[in-house]
Design a protein around this motif. Structure first.
Motif, short mmCIF file in Angstrom:
data_model
loop_
_atom_site.label_atom_id
_atom_site.label_comp_id
_atom_site.label_asym_id
_atom_site.label_seq_id
_atom_site.Cartn_x
_atom_site.Cartn_y
_atom_site.Cartn_z
N ALA A 24 23.80 -20.34 4.70
CA ALA A 24 24.09 -18.98 4.23
C ALA A 24 24.83 -19.02 2.90
N PHE A 25 25.86 -19.86 2.84
CA PHE A 25 26.66 -19.88 1.60
C PHE A 25 25.84 -20.41 0.44
N LYS A 26 25.10 -21.51 0.69
CA LYS A 26 24.37 -22.14 -0.42
C LYS A 26 23.26 -21.23 -0.93
N SER A 27 22.53 -20.55 -0.01
CA SER A 27 21.44 -19.69 -0.48
C SER A 27 22.01 -18.46 -1.20
N ALA A 28 23.12 -17.92 -0.72
CA ALA A 28 23.74 -16.78 -1.40
C ALA A 28 24.22 -17.20 -2.79
N MET A 36 33.84 -23.24 -6.98
CA MET A 36 34.87 -22.68 -7.87
C MET A 36 35.46 -23.76 -8.76
N ARG A 37 35.62 -24.97 -8.19
CA ARG A 37 36.16 -26.08 -8.98
C ARG A 37 35.23 -26.38 -10.15
N ALA A 38 33.93 -26.37 -9.87
CA ALA A 38 32.94 -26.65 -10.93
C ALA A 38 33.04 -25.59 -12.03
N ARG A 39 33.38 -24.37 -11.64
CA ARG A 39 33.46 -23.27 -12.61
C ARG A 39 34.86 -23.13 -13.21
N GLY A 40 35.83 -23.73 -12.53
CA GLY A 40 37.20 -23.73 -13.05
C GLY A 40 38.01 -22.49 -12.68
N GLN A 41 37.48 -21.62 -11.84
CA GLN A 41 38.25 -20.44 -11.43
C GLN A 41 37.69 -19.81 -10.17
N GLY A 42 38.49 -18.98 -9.54
CA GLY A 42 38.03 -18.27 -8.35
C GLY A 42 39.18 -17.84 -7.47
N LEU A 43 38.85 -16.92 -6.57
CA LEU A 43 39.85 -16.41 -5.62
C LEU A 43 39.27 -16.49 -4.21
N ILE A 44 40.03 -17.08 -3.29
CA ILE A 44 39.63 -17.13 -1.88
C ILE A 44 40.65 -16.31 -1.09
N ILE A 45 40.15 -15.39 -0.28
CA ILE A 45 41.05 -14.60 0.57
C ILE A 45 40.73 -14.95 2.03
N MET A 56 32.47 -6.60 -13.65
CA MET A 56 31.76 -6.67 -12.38
C MET A 56 32.00 -8.03 -11.71
N LYS A 57 32.47 -7.99 -10.47
CA LYS A 57 32.77 -9.23 -9.75
C LYS A 57 31.65 -9.54 -8.75
N LYS A 58 31.45 -10.83 -8.52
CA LYS A 58 30.51 -11.26 -7.48
C LYS A 58 31.33 -11.80 -6.31
N VAL A 59 31.08 -11.20 -5.13
CA VAL A 59 31.95 -11.48 -3.98
C VAL A 59 31.11 -11.92 -2.77
N PHE A 60 31.51 -13.02 -2.14
CA PHE A 60 30.91 -13.44 -0.87
C PHE A 60 31.87 -13.00 0.23
N LEU A 61 31.38 -12.22 1.18
CA LEU A 61 32.25 -11.60 2.18
C LEU A 61 31.66 -11.77 3.58
N THR A 62 32.39 -12.43 4.47
CA THR A 62 31.87 -12.58 5.84
C THR A 62 32.30 -11.39 6.69
N GLY A 63 31.44 -11.04 7.65
CA GLY A 63 31.75 -9.92 8.55
C GLY A 63 31.71 -8.58 7.84
N LEU A 83 23.09 -19.62 -4.62
CA LEU A 83 21.92 -19.83 -5.48
C LEU A 83 21.46 -18.50 -6.08
N GLY A 84 21.42 -17.46 -5.25
CA GLY A 84 21.01 -16.14 -5.72
C GLY A 84 22.03 -15.54 -6.69
N ALA A 85 23.30 -15.74 -6.39
CA ALA A 85 24.36 -15.10 -7.19
C ALA A 85 24.61 -15.85 -8.50
N GLY A 86 24.48 -17.17 -8.45
CA GLY A 86 24.80 -17.99 -9.64
C GLY A 86 26.25 -18.46 -9.61
N TYR A 87 27.14 -17.59 -9.20
CA TYR A 87 28.56 -17.95 -9.05
C TYR A 87 29.24 -16.89 -8.18
N PHE A 88 30.39 -17.22 -7.65
CA PHE A 88 31.20 -16.22 -6.94
C PHE A 88 32.60 -16.17 -7.57
N ASP A 89 33.05 -14.97 -7.91
CA ASP A 89 34.44 -14.80 -8.35
C ASP A 89 35.38 -14.86 -7.16
#
Ligand code: NAP
Length: 267
Positions: free
Chosen positions: A60-64, A116-125, A1-8, A66-72
């Motif tokens: 928006a990003f910081k509160s999301a 993502m740097r703090a977590r050591g991984q991630g994908l930005i599209i 299961m991935k956690k995704v932040f998506l605009t629009g 905080l709720g998610a814990g991390y974003f893949d």
């Protein structure tokens, strides 16, 4: 299961991406300027975000987060266009386009990179556009903003020291969405441009109606997310726009490119 932040996530490409992710069990923090516009779906967390306001982006990003814990994955998708002769574009309209399509996306990319740097991984599209390479007439600020975002994305791809953080430039060609309905248009009436503006809009509108559905982009986004080594840039659209035209364009001198695009738009 991935956690995704998506605009629009309320419409078009973003909505299709949200629906596809949710259908396979991922969790999405999806944004809109108006939460009522977001579909009520399980695992879709509504986030209020206005790209024209940098404080709104940060909150928006910081509160999301905080709720998610991390974003893949963070997907910079939201945006809108402006239509009108380049000669008459006001500085204010150009600034607006660059705020919504460049500066806001860069701010989100910085925020995403920090967590993502703090977590050591991630994908930005970063969703840019084929218009960054094959400009659409009377959309000069849009074309230029998308080209700026594409160039920035490539620059950061060159520099990033951490191979486990990946950034993709996703360039849709025409995709059938409500994008044209949200396009703002210059009110300036200049008879020298009238016919050319009208002909171009006819082509733009017809292309949009006949274009592939946004689910095609969603399918590619899912593949990018699942890939261990996603490509630096992908173009998504029908075969002519996404494959044939950019390939031919690469080898043409600039004069022929301008001629070919004028022919294509009937001006
Ligand atoms: N459709 C195409 O042919 C095509 C081609 C190339 C690139 N693209 C790019 O793909 C992305 C998505 O476009 P689309 O075709 O899916 O268009 P769309 O159906 O009009 O969706 C645009 C999305 O962006 C959001 N948005 C617009 N302005 C915003 C702002 N100032 N602040 C926050 N959110 C904003 C809208 O949300 P709310 O209105 O709910 O706030 C909506 O969810 C855009 O970046 C566009 O440039 C589209």
């Amino acid at each position: 299961m991935k956690k995704v932040f998506l605009t629009g996530a309320s419409s078009g490409i973003g909505l299709a991406i949200a629906q596809s992710l949710i259908a396979r069990g991922d969790e999405v923090w999806g944004t809109s300027r108006n939460l009522i516009r977001l579909e009520q779906l399980p695992r879709l967390h509504p986030v209020l975000l206005d790209l024209s306001n940098s404080r709104s982006i940060e909150e928006a990003f910081k509160s999301a987060h905080l709720g998610a814990g991390y974003f893949d994955v963070v997907i910079n998708n939201a945006g809108r266009g402006h239509f009108g002769p380049a000669e008459h574009l006001s500085e204010q309209e150009i600034q607006k386009q660059f705020q919504v399509l460049v500066f806001s996306h860069l701010q989100l990319m910085r925020l995403a990179l920090a967590v993502m740097r703090a977590r050591g991984q991630g994908l930005i599209i970063n969703v840019t556009s084929l218009a960054s390479r094959l400009p659409v007439p009377f959309m000069a600020a849009y074309n230029a903003a998308k080209a700026a975002m594409a160039a920035f994305t490539m620059s950061i791809q060159l520099e990033l020291p951490d191979a486990r953080i990946q950034i993709v430039d996703l360039q849709p060609a025409d995709i059938s969405t409500a994008f044209n309905n949200a396009v703002t248009r210059s009110s300036q009436n200049d008879p020298r441009y009238e016919k050319r503006v009208a002909r171009t809009w006819t082509t733009v509108d017809r292309n949009m109606t006949n274009a592939p559905k946004p689910e095609l982009v969603a399918k590619h986004v899912l593949q990018l997310i699942d890939s261990k080594s996603p490509p630096s840039r992908i173009t998504v659209g029908d075969v002519f726009q996404a494959k044939v035209a950019p390939f031919i364009f690469r080898f043409l001198p600039q004069r022929l490119r301008v001629w070919g695009l004028k022919r294509y738009y009937g001006i």
